[in-house]
Scaffold this motif. Structure first.
Motif, PDB file in Angstrom:
ATOM      1  N   MET A   1      -3.948  52.816  24.928  1.00  0.00           N
ATOM      2  CA  MET A   1      -2.668  52.133  24.988  1.00  0.00           C
ATOM      3  C   MET A   1      -1.696  53.010  25.762  1.00  0.00           C
ATOM      4  O   MET A   1      -2.107  53.993  26.348  1.00  0.00           O
ATOM      5  N   CYS A   2      -0.410  52.673  25.708  1.00  0.00           N
ATOM      6  CA  CYS A   2       0.492  53.427  26.573  1.00  0.00           C
ATOM      7  C   CYS A   2       1.322  54.457  25.811  1.00  0.00           C
ATOM      8  O   CYS A   2       1.390  54.458  24.594  1.00  0.00           O
TER       9      CYS A   2
ATOM     10  N   LEU B   1       3.810  54.322  22.500  1.00  0.00           N
ATOM     11  CA  LEU B   1       3.211  54.027  21.201  1.00  0.00           C
ATOM     12  C   LEU B   1       2.905  55.310  20.430  1.00  0.00           C
ATOM     13  O   LEU B   1       3.205  55.443  19.240  1.00  0.00           O
TER      14      LEU B   1
ATOM     15  N   GLN C   1      12.521  44.353  25.734  1.00  0.00           N
ATOM     16  CA  GLN C   1      12.224  44.029  24.348  1.00  0.00           C
ATOM     17  C   GLN C   1      10.725  43.977  24.027  1.00  0.00           C
ATOM     18  O   GLN C   1      10.276  44.435  22.996  1.00  0.00           O
ATOM     19  N   GLY C   2       9.961  43.415  24.954  1.00  0.00           N
ATOM     20  CA  GLY C   2       8.549  43.160  24.675  1.00  0.00           C
ATOM     21  C   GLY C   2       7.756  44.390  24.301  1.00  0.00           C
ATOM     22  O   GLY C   2       6.931  44.359  23.389  1.00  0.00           O
TER      23      GLY C   2
ATOM     24  N   THR D   1       8.044  45.257  20.706  1.00  0.00           N
ATOM     25  CA  THR D   1       7.394  44.268  19.842  1.00  0.00           C
ATOM     26  C   THR D   1       5.884  44.446  19.831  1.00  0.00           C
ATOM     27  O   THR D   1       5.246  44.427  18.786  1.00  0.00           O
ATOM     28  N   TYR D   2       5.317  44.639  21.007  1.00  0.00           N
ATOM     29  CA  TYR D   2       3.866  44.809  21.071  1.00  0.00           C
ATOM     30  C   TYR D   2       3.404  46.053  20.326  1.00  0.00           C
ATOM     31  O   TYR D   2       2.401  46.036  19.619  1.00  0.00           O
ATOM     32  N   MET D   3       4.128  47.130  20.509  1.00  0.00           N
ATOM     33  CA  MET D   3       3.702  48.369  19.858  1.00  0.00           C
ATOM     34  C   MET D   3       3.866  48.267  18.347  1.00  0.00           C
ATOM     35  O   MET D   3       3.023  48.709  17.587  1.00  0.00           O
ATOM     36  N   ARG D   4       4.956  47.659  17.913  1.00  0.00           N
ATOM     37  CA  ARG D   4       5.168  47.491  16.477  1.00  0.00           C
ATOM     38  C   ARG D   4       4.032  46.692  15.888  1.00  0.00           C
ATOM     39  O   ARG D   4       3.524  46.973  14.818  1.00  0.00           O
ATOM     40  N   ARG D   5       3.634  45.661  16.606  1.00  0.00           N
ATOM     41  CA  ARG D   5       2.566  44.804  16.134  1.00  0.00           C
ATOM     42  C   ARG D   5       1.268  45.600  15.973  1.00  0.00           C
ATOM     43  O   ARG D   5       0.600  45.528  14.956  1.00  0.00           O
ATOM     44  N   THR D   6       0.941  46.375  17.001  1.00  0.00           N
ATOM     45  CA  THR D   6      -0.323  47.122  16.970  1.00  0.00           C
ATOM     46  C   THR D   6      -0.316  48.163  15.845  1.00  0.00           C
ATOM     47  O   THR D   6      -1.282  48.282  15.090  1.00  0.00           O
TER      48      THR D   6
ATOM     49  N   SER E   1       1.560  48.184  13.170  1.00  0.00           N
ATOM     50  CA  SER E   1       1.591  47.434  11.918  1.00  0.00           C
ATOM     51  C   SER E   1       0.215  46.994  11.469  1.00  0.00           C
ATOM     52  O   SER E   1      -0.128  47.066  10.307  1.00  0.00           O
ATOM     53  N   GLU E   2      -0.546  46.528  12.422  1.00  0.00           N
ATOM     54  CA  GLU E   2      -1.865  46.009  12.074  1.00  0.00           C
ATOM     55  C   GLU E   2      -2.790  47.110  11.585  1.00  0.00           C
ATOM     56  O   GLU E   2      -3.629  46.896  10.728  1.00  0.00           O
TER      57      GLU E   2
ATOM     58  N   VAL F   1      11.096  49.449  14.920  1.00  0.00           N
ATOM     59  CA  VAL F   1      11.438  50.219  16.108  1.00  0.00           C
ATOM     60  C   VAL F   1      12.469  49.405  16.861  1.00  0.00           C
ATOM     61  O   VAL F   1      12.235  48.230  17.146  1.00  0.00           O
TER      62      VAL F   1
END
Ligand code: SF4
Lengths: 459, 465
Positions: free
Chosen positions: B18-19, B22, B42-43, B46-51, B53-54, B62
């Motif tokens: 990933m980048c 994160l 924004q995106g 959101t993507y990093m929080r999702r990953t 979180s999972e 964040v």
């Protein structure tokens, strides 16, 4: 301690209202407020969600690696044929590409992929920095199309140019290019229909397709669940478009109406009420009494089949309170109705990208005192879940741990779920899932601490 | 042996990493009372929080400066400041970590200047530390982002030279279970330590009421400030480049002696971990630990023959890949495909040395192994098929190997998003290593038994007939 009002953020005030108490016009469809931990994604994400289910296309992300890795195969869309869409392709831009531009690399990437996979179709998505470094996506794709004699379609989805809905529009623009017939050639219309805003999560498309078939309607193509280059090309021959996810596809529906004179109607196959009503409305457009009879028959058979299940779960769930935070307004509206079918009252409704008219419908549907929010954040969710004493939160992956940390039930209504929630079968699944989470024995331990457990043992 | 240098590739197919930001988010999560803000669109947030979180099953708040078109053209200073205001209002953090994304870096945002001006304007200069880390997504993988953030936290906060008896322990990105195990081992050794970053509780918070927006736990800021006065630094991380090593920084700037060890996974690395601790502290290794070691050995002997059938593909962050490779080598499992999405020179050197140790010369190893850095799953899959791998070890994205080539995957590292309990996977120390080894052996056995009847039938019944 927790007394600080989350409404302390002035700018968010008009995006939160309580039914019956609103004084100002509701604010939605604006940029997220910096620092507020919005749950929203970006333009690229919106475009990717809509186009990704096209099964035999190469989806190439022009940008740095992260954007591609976070979106690799995270949706539960199913395919009956090719599965190239489940791969993640990226030009993996590096520092040097940022400085000198990424066009050459993109060209080579397209060439490599065509040589390796011979796809009939390729989408090239632009990410944040592509917009900034100014790569000419359009020109690169055009040249590649010519060279390889396949359609290479640029998707203008730079992350910062708006929110997720801007991405929906970018995807719709890309789809329109696909449908454009060669000059002088018009496809003859037949009696089939297109299904827009349906992404075949866990086979939902197939469930609805089966209902339609049973009442005598053939599906032309779904946009974009389980679709392919060939089927999409024929999209213009349908006589009617039905639109499920209006948030993502209303734009396409309007364009198709204008350019190809295909009328559309908004429908929803979420929940028993909406499913039945939608089937009726579709059948009615054909003005065929036999078809209408078959529709009623199907509604009856299917409703009866799940009735005992629904009744049982309803008896267990009656009186519980739900909070909703989902992506689009249409989903929220259906959910409110669906909860009603289960005897559950909705006390909080929020969406990421809901539109004004959708919020009006929501407002009409809910009871006095229900909190309605646009582009909310964890702090507000937490505040109102406590205040409104919700037993259940509906949301996506990011919201799940919040619900569980607060000790309340949770329903995943995101794109990565592995069971269908559409149609009658979906309604039964939904009821079962709500029951499974709200009535789980684990919540009984929520209020008990170690010492109370011991005390009870002694008595 | 062959070392496949990934030549310049035009397209990455199914990424293995990933980048940068994160990794930064995770590192900041290990600081008490800290909140993170991503400067960019924004995106990304959101993507990093999702990953995250999972994997951790925790709410990952964040903030983002939510840069839009205007901010991109005219600069994002106002957005960033407003973001900081709102973060303070909503979270009341003790520290704020500011990370950049691709976008902010490309338009040339000077976050250091903006945040220091912000602190002056709001008169917070000695109240609220803001740690700025440039983490362009195109600058490296999440692993590099993690190390750079740990480095920057220390280089911006550590200041107090007053000497004390504690030792600094710097950890790589591992599961919270492993983090807790490392703390348990340090305590068993009776060592006073400052652990950084310590997200054992913040990324695996116990259920408690009321819900806390910033969970308890994390390295305390005053402890970080005191790190220059420590007796020594134990940096768990052999693959970190010197320029990104917080331990090296403390040594160079403050003369804190640095001891670098690999992740204590497998018997040799765990031995080294304890021997190093003994060396630094002068304390004896307690009996309990010796017994744990004996149990690991016992388990290794019990399963060695099964393990010899293992032909493994290993992938993930460099530090983890190194740890797993050594565990495999110690137990007779053949690591044949070793891969990371990061660009790591250190990993290559270390592994060369490792293989050389076994055979005297790296070119004599009885079977060729492929070492791939900066790679993707298209290459990993291809190689794994070619050399007939029967065991994969790494994060969830490796499920593609199971799906497309029927290779079973033992989940390890980050992210584990298609199973529960990614944060609870224990693999460190003697006890953890044994758990890990059992998972590997049992996967091999399961596969063997599943295919045994049909395989033998195919192989021998046909001749007999
Ligand atoms: S690669 Fe860059 S733009 Fe993409 S998610 Fe990471 S930081 Fe954001």
């Amino acid at each position: 301690m927790e007394s600080r009002s989350n409404l302390a953020i002035e700018e968010r005030k008009d995006s939160i209202q309580t039914k019956g108490e609103q004084t100002q016009p509701f604010k939605c469809n604006t940029d997220s407020v910096a620092g507020c931990v919005s749950q929203r994604a970006c333009v690229y994400c919106g475009a990717r969600v809509v186009l990704n289910p096209i099964t035999d296309a190469i989806h190439l992300v022009h940008g740095p690696i992260g954007c591609a890795s976070y979106t690799w195969d995270i949706r539960g869309s199913l395919t009956s044929g090719a599965d190239l869409f489940r791969f993640s392709f990226s030009t993996d831009l590096q520092e040097m590409d940022i400085i000198f531009g990424g066009e050459k690399k993109l060209t080579r990437a397209i060439d490599d992929l065509v040589a390796k996979y011979h796809p009939p179709l390729m989408f090239v998505y632009s990410t944040c920095i592509v917009g900034v470094i100014g790569d000419d996506l359009e020109a690169v794709c055009k040249a590649a199309s010519k060279r390889h004699r396949i359609q290479v379609i640029p998707v203008q989805s730079s992350g910062f140019i708006g929110s997720k809905s801007a991405g929906y529009k970018a995807a719709c623009d890309a789809l329109m290019r696909l449908m454009e017939p060669p000059p002088g050639e018009e496809l003859e219309k037949d009696k089939t229909i297109n299904y827009l805003g349906e992404f075949n999560l866990a086979g939902e498309l197939w469930i609805i397709q089966n209902y339609l078939k049973r009442i005598g309607i053939e599906l032309n193509v779904a946009l974009t669940g389980d679709s392919s280059y060939d089927t999409l090309k024929l999209a213009t021959k349908a006589c009617l478009n039905i639109v499920q996810c209006a948030g993502s596809m209303i734009y396409t529906a309007n364009q198709m109406k204008e350019r190809f004179h295909i009328p559309y109607m908004n429908i929803s196959f979420i929940g028993i009420e909406d499913t039945s009503e939608s089937l009726r409305r579709i059948a009615r457009t054909y003005q065929d009494t036999e078809m209408m009879r078959r529709t009623e028959e199907l509604i009856q058979t299917e409703t009866e089949a799940i009735a005992p299940k629904i009744a049982y779960y309803r008896s267990k769930l009656q009186g519980k309170k739900a909070a909703i935070y989902v992506g689009g307004g249409f989903k929220a509206i259906s959910l409110i109705k669906q909860f009603r079918e289960l005897g559950i009252e909705v006390v909080m409704v929020g969406t990421q990208t809901g539109r004004e008219e959708e919020y009006e419908t929501i407002n009409d549907l809910v009871k006095e005192g229900t909190v309605i929010m646009d582009d909310t954040n964890p702090s507000e969710l937490e505040k109102f879940i406590i205040e409104k004493e919700a037993d259940l939160l509906v949301g996506g992956v990011k919201e799940r741990p919040l619900a569980y940390k607060m000790g309340i039930a949770f329903i995943d209504h995101n794109h990565d779920r592995k069971h269908p929630l559409s149609g009658y079968a979906g309604a039964a699944n939904f009821a079962e899932e709500v029951y499974a989470t709200v009535c789980s024995p684990v919540w009984a331990y929520r209020e008990r601490c170690l010492s109370t457990g011991a005390k009870e043992e002694r008595t | 042996m062959k070392n496949q240098k990934e030549s310049y590739r035009n397209v990455s197919e199914n990424p293995c990493n990933m980048c940068m930001p994160l990794g930064g988010i995770i590192a900041f999560r290990g600081i008490e009372g800290s909140m993170t803000l991503l400067h960019g669109s924004q995106g990304c947030a959101t993507y990093m929080r999702r990953t995250i979180s999972e994997h951790y099953e925790e709410p990952i708040d964040v903030a983002s400066s939510s840069l839009n078109e205007k901010g991109t053209v005219f600069g994002g200073e106002e957005n960033l400041k407003k973001g900081l205001d709102n973060v303070r209002l909503l979270y009341e953090p003790k520290m704020i970590g500011v990370l950049t994304t691709c976008l902010a870096e490309t338009i040339g945002e000077d976050i250091g200047r903006i945040t220091s001006r912000y602190l002056e304007e709001r008169q917070l200069t000695d109240g609220l530390p803001i740690v700025n880390v440039p983490t362009p997504g195109y600058g490296g993988s999440h692993s590099e982002g993690y190390w750079r953030t740990v480095f920057t936290i220390i280089s911006s906060l550590a200041e107090d030279r007053m000497s004390h008896a504690k030792i600094n322990v710097i950890v790589p990105h591992i599961s919270t279970a492993d983090l807790r195990e490392i703390k348990r081992m340090l305590r068993l050794m009776n060592i006073d330590f400052i652990l950084l970053p310590d997200y054992a509780d913040t990324l695996d918070a116990p259920y408690s009421k009321p819900y806390k927006k910033i969970p308890d736990g994390g390295t305390r800021l005053e402890d970080i400030r005191k790190m220059p006065g420590a007796k020594a630094t134990l940096e768990i991380g052999l693959t970190v480049e010197d320029s990104q090593s917080a331990g090296k920084y403390l040594e160079n700037e403050f003369g804190v002696p640095l001891f670098r060890v690999p992740l204590p996974v497998g018997i040799e690395s765990t031995d080294r971990f304890f021997n190093t601790l003994k060396l630094i502290s002068g304390k004896e290794i307690p009996d309990e630990i010796s017994r744990e070691r004996g149990r690991l050995l016992d388990g290794m002997f019990d399963s060695h023959k099964y393990n010899f059938e293992g032909r493994a593909a290993i992938f993930g962050e460099p530090e983890q890949v190194y740890a797993v490779t050594r565990l495999c080598l110690e137990n007779g499992i053949h690591p044949l495909v070793i891969a990371t999405g990061s660009r790591s020179k250190k990993l290559e050197q270390l592994l060369h040395a490792e293989f050389a140790k076994i055979d005297g010369s790296p070119d004599n190893h009885h079977e060729k192994y492929e070492l791939m850095s900066d790679t993707d799953f298209a290459h990993i899959l291809e190689k794994s098929r070619e050399v007939k791998v029967n065991l994969a070890v790494g994060h969830s994205e490796g499920k593609i190997l199971t799906e497309r080539a029927d290779i079973p995957l033992v989940r390890y590292g980050f992210p584990v998003i298609d199973r529960v309990g990614g944060q609870r996977i224990l693999s460190a120390g003697y006890q953890g290593s044994l758990c890990f080894l059992d998972r590997l052996t049992n996967t091999l056995l399961e596969n063997k038994y599943r295919n045994y009847r049909s395989e033998m039938y195919q192989k021998y019944y046909q001749i007999y007939k």
